[in-house]
Design an enzyme around this catalytic site. Structure first.
Site, PDB file in Angstrom:
ATOM      1  NE  ARG B  11     -10.174  -5.483  -5.834  1.00 41.11           N
ATOM      2  CZ  ARG B  11     -10.399  -6.611  -5.176  1.00 41.11           C
ATOM      3  NH1 ARG B  11      -9.473  -7.548  -5.107  1.00 41.11           N
ATOM      4  NH2 ARG B  11     -11.542  -6.823  -4.561  1.00 41.11           N
ATOM      5  CD  GLU B  58       5.862  -7.728  -0.321  1.00 38.40           C
ATOM      6  OE1 GLU B  58       6.854  -7.756   0.437  1.00 38.40           O
ATOM      7  OE2 GLU B  58       4.814  -8.357  -0.078  1.00 38.40           O
ATOM      8  CG  PHE B  83       2.335  -5.288   1.371  1.00 32.94           C
ATOM      9  CD1 PHE B  83       2.568  -4.926   2.695  1.00 32.94           C
ATOM     10  CD2 PHE B  83       1.231  -6.068   1.092  1.00 32.94           C
ATOM     11  CE1 PHE B  83       1.713  -5.330   3.708  1.00 32.94           C
ATOM     12  CE2 PHE B  83       0.372  -6.487   2.103  1.00 32.94           C
ATOM     13  CZ  PHE B  83       0.614  -6.121   3.415  1.00 32.94           C
ATOM     14  CG  HIS B 108      -6.438  -4.157  -1.791  1.00 34.11           C
ATOM     15  ND1 HIS B 108      -6.390  -4.665  -3.058  1.00 34.11           N
ATOM     16  CD2 HIS B 108      -7.233  -4.996  -1.090  1.00 34.11           C
ATOM     17  CE1 HIS B 108      -7.120  -5.773  -3.128  1.00 34.11           C
ATOM     18  NE2 HIS B 108      -7.649  -5.994  -1.948  1.00 34.11           N
ATOM     19  NE  ARG B 166     -11.199  -5.890  -0.314  1.00 33.47           N
ATOM     20  CZ  ARG B 166     -12.496  -6.170  -0.285  1.00 33.47           C
ATOM     21  NH1 ARG B 166     -13.372  -5.213  -0.488  1.00 33.47           N
ATOM     22  NH2 ARG B 166     -12.920  -7.410  -0.075  1.00 33.47           N
TER      23      ARG B 166
END
Lengths: 271, 313
Positions: B11, B58, B83, B108, B166
């Protein structure tokens, strides 16, 4: 900016109504009710209000129009025919294999269509993206989004409704075609949407309520919304199936084609 | 590119890349209240006018991206991988189907995300986005490759989904090596003829550990970083099949992910003995990344076991 006066727009809307019935009858499928309820608004938008060049529908700095209730595609195709982007032959292929007039509006298939809808609830989000892009471009082009009142049961509509004023986006107008009928039945029966104007207003929208079939009110509301310093939601009281007596206020004609007798009657009424 | 030689998470590579491409005015960044987590926050700090937070929404974020793309912008939207799944139908109907180019990053991803537990451990994301026609699916293995591949998305002519993770992982590529990576072209990290491991994401490190251990026992395995799950590098898969034994390794369900993608190709071209290391149709739970990865069998030991299983047949 094709038509000079209101009676021209009204005549244009009537021609579009005839095309809507023709298309749905020929295809023996499609959605006449919600096309007829919003066609006066579309006739005003494309005939007078919108910055749009029929000879160059891809012009980058054109106003954007998003038909969020994508199944009302006959309304869009009929008005694109009216301004010369589509031909009668294009319209006659509606819903048939290979036709530029797909069942639901589709930007990949039809020149002059800005967004591919058909899955409800996405158009206002797309319009927000269009409006943000215009702001980044430093352009005064405007974005117009037409929503169904059944459609606003989709939660995503309210994600977008919340975001537009929050992001200080003013170059956008949401128009709710409040025809009170959705696929299975009346909106009030399926899932009441409450006070639509109050909902938009609570997020910071300017509200204009009009009779969605009264051309002077439509034109006036569209003009005022473009000039507004906050985003405007026009809540248009309409009649599903407007102009064809047996389709008016009749949930059966949300998504059903007329038979031959009904077709003849409808075309008589729309003369 | 500015230098980031310290280890990081993939990330972080996404965040680095957004700054790398920021000078291109077409780039806009979309967030759903997780910019600090996905690392778009660094772009936001430098370019607030081209960063839009849509709130915890989202579905709206995805389609706002489509609207921006239609007008010539190149949106990079991010949220947690889990999400991103919430906006799947929006991505399908409003982006993939329309031909508009929006790049969605889900951070993540996988069991590796750890203590938040099963609600946050997406193990389906790669599988579902892979089903969409014309959508590129990336899952880089380290910070430098995530950075390089994200930079290359700027000129990529398809919408994309990129999964990042993550937690910090080992550096697989130097900055220079990472710059030579290409979307759609797998990286052969180690040569070997006894078996091949095709891995993605955090499992690439595990594959290299496994290969070292196997080598000590005289077994030489090829290791491939399949950072692009779609379009899959068919040449690399066929090269792996020449060893006669393939293990795929992914922090993702074996249903629909990298293992499935490789098996789909081989079943029709060159049926090869295969074993899949991945999540076996179950949900995770809270735990440290190491604990949960061990429990789920997402380890170098499991890769070794699977290789040996085939070689002793």
């Amino acid at each position: 900016m094709t038509y000079g006066n209101l009676s021209d727009l009204e005549e244009s809307a009537k021609r579009c109504r005839r095309r809507i019935i023709d298309m749905v009858y020929t295809a023996q499928s499609g959605h006449p009710g919600g096309s007829l309820s919003c066609i006066d608004i579309l006739a005003a938008l494309y005939g007078k209000t919108m910055r749009f060049d029929p000879h160059n529908p891809d012009w980058h700095d054109r106003d954007r129009f998003i038909m969020s209730k994508g199944h009302a595609s006959p309304a869009v195709y009929s008005v694109l025919r009216e301004i010369g982007v589509l031909s009668d032959e294009d319209l006659s292929g509606f819903r048939s294999m290979g036709s530029v007039c797909q069942g639901h509006v589709d930007r990949k298939w039809t020149r002059g269509v800005d967004f591919s809808a058909g899955s409800l609830g996405m158009g206002l989000s797309f319009g927000l993206g269009s409006a943000l892009a215009a702001r980044l471009d430093g352009s005064d082009r405007h974005t117009w989004v037409l929503l169904g009142d059944g459609e606003i049961q989709e939660g995503q509509v309210w994600e977008a409704a919340m975001a537009v004023p929050h992001l200080d986006v003013v170059n956008i107008t949401a128009i709710v075609d409040r025809n009170r009928i959705q696929n299975d039945n009346f909106v009030s029966e399926q899932m009441g949407v409450g006070d639509v104007s109050a909902k938009f207003a609570s997020f910071g929208w300017n509200i204009i309520e009009i009779d969605g079939h009264h051309m002077p009110s439509i034109v006036n509301a569209l003009d005022r919304s473009r000039e507004s310093s906050v985003p405007t939601a026009i809540v248009a009281a309409t009649v599903k199936g407007k102009g064809v007596s047996f389709m008016e206020d009749n949930p059966a004609f949300h998504g059903a084609a007329p038979n031959k007798t009904q077709y003849v009657t409808a075309m008589e009424e729309l003369r | 590119m500015t230098g980031h030689s310290e280890p990081g998470a993939s990330r972080d590579g996404y965040g680095d890349a957004l700054l790398d491409i920021a000078s291109d005015e077409r780039v806009v960044v979309l967030e759903a209240d997780l910019g600090k987590s996905t690392k778009s926050c660094h772009f936001r700090a430098e370019y607030p006018d081209r960063t839009f937070c849509l709130g915890i929404a989202e579905q709206n974020m995805a389609i706002v991206g489509a609207g921006l793309a239609e007008a010539g912008r190149v949106p990079f939207a991010s949220t947690f991988a889990i999400f991103s799944e919430r906006a799947f139908e929006q991505f399908r109907n409003g982006i993939a189907r329309t031909g508009l180019i929006v790049h969605l990053c889900g951070s993540h991803g996988g069991m590796h995300t750890g203590p938040d537990g099963s609600s946050a451990q997406s193990t389906e994301d790669i599988g579902i986005f892979r089903t969409l026609p014309g959508v590129t699916v990336l899952h880089p293995s380290d910070r430098n490759s995530a950075r390089s591949l994200t930079v290359k998305l700027l000129e990529h002519r398809s919408p994309s989904y990129t999964r990042t993770v993550r937690n910090k992982t080992a550096e697989i590529y130097s900055e220079l090596e990472a710059k030579n990576l290409e979307i759609g072209k797998a990286a052969i990290l180690r040569k070997g003829t006894d078996a091949a491991i095709i891995a993605c994401g955090v499992m690439v490190e595990q594959a290299l550990i496994a290969a070292d251990a196997l080598s000590e026992g005289g077994v030489e395995v090829m290791v491939i970083d399949m950072h692009t799950i779609k379009p899959l590098d068919l040449d690399a898969v066929l090269m792996a099949s020449e060893t006669g034994a393939i293990v795929t390794a992914e922090d993702h369900s074996v249903i629909g992910g990298l293992g499935s993608a490789v098996a789909e190709v081989l079943a029709e071209t060159s049926p090869t003995m295969m074993r899949m290391v991945g999540v076996r149709d179950e949900f995770g739970e809270s735990g440290s990344p190491t604990e949960i990865m061990t429990k789920m069998g997402l380890t170098s030991d499991e890769i070794i076991r699977r290789v040996n299983q085939m070689l002793t047949k």
